[in-house]
Design a protein around this motif. Structure first.
Motif, PDB file in Angstrom:
ATOM      1  N   UNK A  89       0.803  -1.231   0.000  1.00 36.90           N
ATOM      2  CA  UNK A  89       0.000   0.000   0.000  1.00 36.90           C
ATOM      3  C   UNK A  89       0.830   1.272   0.000  1.00 36.90           C
ATOM      4  N   UNK A  90       2.135   1.178   0.221  1.00 37.84           N
ATOM      5  CA  UNK A  90       2.965   2.368   0.210  1.00 37.84           C
ATOM      6  C   UNK A  90       2.508   3.388   1.229  1.00 37.84           C
ATOM      7  N   UNK A  91       2.500   4.657   0.836  1.00 37.15           N
ATOM      8  CA  UNK A  91       2.167   5.725   1.779  1.00 37.15           C
ATOM      9  C   UNK A  91       0.675   6.000   1.879  1.00 37.15           C
ATOM     10  N   UNK A  98     -11.130  -1.604   4.275  1.00 38.51           N
ATOM     11  CA  UNK A  98      -9.883  -1.569   3.520  1.00 38.51           C
ATOM     12  C   UNK A  98      -8.768  -2.071   4.423  1.00 38.51           C
ATOM     13  N   UNK A  99      -7.963  -2.955   3.892  1.00 35.34           N
ATOM     14  CA  UNK A  99      -6.788  -3.411   4.635  1.00 35.34           C
ATOM     15  C   UNK A  99      -5.555  -3.132   3.801  1.00 35.34           C
ATOM     16  N   UNK A 100      -4.602  -2.395   4.378  1.00 40.24           N
ATOM     17  CA  UNK A 100      -3.364  -2.082   3.685  1.00 40.24           C
ATOM     18  C   UNK A 100      -2.169  -2.692   4.384  1.00 40.24           C
ATOM     19  N   UNK A 101      -1.252  -3.233   3.605  1.00 35.64           N
ATOM     20  CA  UNK A 101      -0.037  -3.822   4.154  1.00 35.64           C
ATOM     21  C   UNK A 101       1.141  -3.427   3.276  1.00 35.64           C
ATOM     22  N   UNK A 102       2.257  -3.114   3.927  1.00 37.72           N
ATOM     23  CA  UNK A 102       3.469  -2.773   3.192  1.00 37.72           C
ATOM     24  C   UNK A 102       4.670  -3.185   4.023  1.00 37.72           C
ATOM     25  N   UNK A 103       5.737  -3.576   3.326  1.00 37.98           N
ATOM     26  CA  UNK A 103       6.951  -4.010   4.008  1.00 37.98           C
ATOM     27  C   UNK A 103       7.682  -2.845   4.665  1.00 37.98           C
ATOM     28  N   UNK A 104       7.489  -1.636   4.155  1.00 41.06           N
ATOM     29  CA  UNK A 104       8.205  -0.460   4.648  1.00 41.06           C
ATOM     30  C   UNK A 104       7.496   0.137   5.855  1.00 41.06           C
ATOM     31  N   UNK A 137       4.990  -8.209   5.452  1.00 42.99           N
ATOM     32  CA  UNK A 137       5.049  -8.752   4.101  1.00 42.99           C
ATOM     33  C   UNK A 137       3.704  -9.334   3.723  1.00 42.99           C
ATOM     34  N   UNK A 138       3.285  -9.078   2.516  1.00 40.25           N
ATOM     35  CA  UNK A 138       1.982  -9.554   2.056  1.00 40.25           C
ATOM     36  C   UNK A 138       1.906 -11.073   2.002  1.00 40.25           C
ATOM     37  N   UNK A 139       3.042 -11.756   2.128  1.00 44.85           N
ATOM     38  CA  UNK A 139       3.038 -13.220   2.101  1.00 44.85           C
ATOM     39  C   UNK A 139       3.506 -13.832   3.415  1.00 44.85           C
ATOM     40  N   UNK A 140       3.396 -13.072   4.508  1.00 49.30           N
ATOM     41  CA  UNK A 140       3.769 -13.565   5.829  1.00 49.30           C
ATOM     42  C   UNK A 140       2.751 -14.598   6.297  1.00 49.30           C
ATOM     43  N   UNK A 141       3.159 -15.834   6.569  1.00 42.23           N
ATOM     44  CA  UNK A 141       2.188 -16.859   6.960  1.00 42.23           C
ATOM     45  C   UNK A 141       1.543 -16.590   8.306  1.00 42.23           C
ATOM     46  N   UNK A 142       2.104 -15.679   9.108  1.00 42.87           N
ATOM     47  CA  UNK A 142       1.508 -15.367  10.402  1.00 42.87           C
ATOM     48  C   UNK A 142       0.332 -14.404  10.283  1.00 42.87           C
ATOM     49  N   UNK A 143       0.206 -13.732   9.164  1.00 49.05           N
ATOM     50  CA  UNK A 143      -0.867 -12.762   8.974  1.00 49.05           C
ATOM     51  C   UNK A 143      -2.033 -13.430   8.244  1.00 49.05           C
ATOM     52  N   UNK A 166      -9.499 -12.373   6.058  1.00 49.95           N
ATOM     53  CA  UNK A 166     -10.596 -13.043   5.356  1.00 49.95           C
ATOM     54  C   UNK A 166     -11.691 -12.032   5.056  1.00 49.95           C
ATOM     55  N   UNK A 167     -12.520 -12.362   4.076  1.00 46.48           N
ATOM     56  CA  UNK A 167     -13.702 -11.576   3.803  1.00 46.48           C
ATOM     57  C   UNK A 167     -13.535 -10.449   2.808  1.00 46.48           C
ATOM     58  N   UNK A 168     -12.433 -10.427   2.064  1.00 43.34           N
ATOM     59  CA  UNK A 168     -12.209  -9.374   1.084  1.00 43.34           C
ATOM     60  C   UNK A 168     -12.632  -9.847  -0.304  1.00 43.34           C
ATOM     61  N   UNK A 169     -13.351  -8.977  -1.020  1.00 44.34           N
ATOM     62  CA  UNK A 169     -13.811  -9.365  -2.357  1.00 44.34           C
ATOM     63  C   UNK A 169     -12.950  -8.788  -3.464  1.00 44.34           C
ATOM     64  N   UNK A 170     -11.924  -7.996  -3.104  1.00 50.11           N
ATOM     65  CA  UNK A 170     -11.039  -7.419  -4.113  1.00 50.11           C
ATOM     66  C   UNK A 170      -9.646  -7.238  -3.534  1.00 50.11           C
ATOM     67  N   UNK A 171      -8.661  -7.272  -4.421  1.00 53.70           N
ATOM     68  CA  UNK A 171      -7.277  -7.000  -4.039  1.00 53.70           C
ATOM     69  C   UNK A 171      -6.653  -6.119  -5.106  1.00 53.70           C
ATOM     70  N   UNK A 172      -5.854  -5.157  -4.668  1.00 52.51           N
ATOM     71  CA  UNK A 172      -5.139  -4.271  -5.586  1.00 52.51           C
ATOM     72  C   UNK A 172      -3.647  -4.363  -5.302  1.00 52.51           C
ATOM     73  N   UNK A 173      -2.874  -4.544  -6.355  1.00 53.60           N
ATOM     74  CA  UNK A 173      -1.416  -4.522  -6.276  1.00 53.60           C
ATOM     75  C   UNK A 173      -0.955  -3.454  -7.257  1.00 53.60           C
ATOM     76  N   UNK A 174      -0.833  -2.242  -6.757  1.00 53.77           N
ATOM     77  CA  UNK A 174      -0.549  -1.085  -7.600  1.00 53.77           C
ATOM     78  C   UNK A 174       0.941  -0.772  -7.531  1.00 53.77           C
TER      79      UNK A 174
END
Length: 217
Positions: free
Chosen positions: A30-32, A48-54, A82-88, A91-99
C-alpha cells in the motif's frame, strides 16, 4: 512520472473496483496510503486493509488518515509486514489491488505471490498495475536503467500479459488488460494494468473468499 499520471493510474484502479462492486479491498503493497485514502472515501467500500513491508511507508499512510472523518478512517486497517507472511491472516475481502507492487519483488517470489493472492485469498477481482518498459524511452529513462532503484524488473507488454495469462490459466481467473495514463500508438501507456476476475464470479456463481497466508524473504 508526473502527479497527473499517478492520478490517472489511481482513477483506473478505482473505476475497475467500482465496476466490480467491491466493498472490502486488500491494498497489497500500500505504500504511503495514496490509494488507501481514495478507497476509504468510496461510499460503497466498507473495509480496507493495507499492508506494506516499509515501516516508513505505513507510518506515512497513518499520517494521511489522521484528521479524516471517523467514517473514513474507521474503514481502514494498516499493518507493516510482508503480504506473504504466513503469520498474517485476513478473510472476507472481495477485491485485491497490487498497484506498482510486483516489480519490487524478486522474480523468484512471484510464484509465492500467485499462491497467496490467487489460490488462497481468491477475491472476486484482482487488479495489478506495473510499469510498461516499452514506454521508458519516452520518459527519458536510459535503456540500462529502470524507473526506480527499488524495481527488480520492468516488463514490456508481451511479458506482462504472458505472465498474467499464465496466472489466470493456473488459478481460474479471466484477465483483461488496459493501457493507463495515455497510450502511444506503438509503445502503449506508461502503466499497464491487468484486471483479473475469478471465473465463478464472472459466471455469477459468487463464492466467499478463503483465508490467505503471506510469506516473504
Amino acid at each position: 512520472m508526473s502527479d497527473l499520471k499517478h492520478e490517472e493510474r489511481f482513477d483506473a484502479v478505482l473505476a475497475a473496483l467500482r465496476e466490480a462492486g467491491a466493498t472490502a479491498v486488500l491494498d497489497l503493497g500500500c505504500g504511503d496510503g495514496a490509494l488507501i485514502l481514495r478507497l476509504a472515501r468510496e461510499p460503497a467500500v466498507q473495509r480496507v486493509f493495507g499492508i506494506d513491508l516499509s515501516e516508513a511507508a505505513v507510518a506515512a499512510a497513518r499520517r494521511r488518515l489522521r484528521g479524516q472523518p471517523a467514517g473514513i478512517a474507521g474503514k481502514v486497517t494498516l499493518t507493516q509486514g510482508c503480504m506473504m507472511d504466513p503469520a498474517a491472516v485476513f478473510a472476507g475481502f472481495d477485491a485485491a489491488a497490487l498497484v506498482e507492487t510486483i516489480e519490487h519483488l524478486p522474480p523468484d517470489r512471484l510464484s509465492a505471490l500467485e499462491r497467496t493472492v490467487f489460490l488462497r485469498a481468491r477475491p472476486a477481482i484482482v487488479i495489478v498495475t506495473t510499469p510498461n518498459a516499452e514506454f521508458n524511452a519516452l520518459l527519458g529513462v536510459p535503456s540500462h536503467r529502470m524507473r526506480h532503484p527499488g524495481h527488480r524488473f520492468e516488463w514490456d507488454r508481451a511479458t506482462f500479459r504472458s505472465w498474467c495469462r499464465g496466472v489466470g490459466a493456473r488459478t481460474a481467473y479471466a484477465v483483461a488488460f488496459e493501457d493507463v495514463a495515455g497510450r502511444h500508438p506503438t509503445l502503449g501507456g506508461p502503466t499497464q494494468m491487468a484486471v483479473f476476475r475469478r471465473e465463478d464470479s464472472v459466471r455469477g456463481a459468487g463464492g466467499s473468499m478463503t483465508t490467505p497466508t503471506r510469506g516473504c524473504t
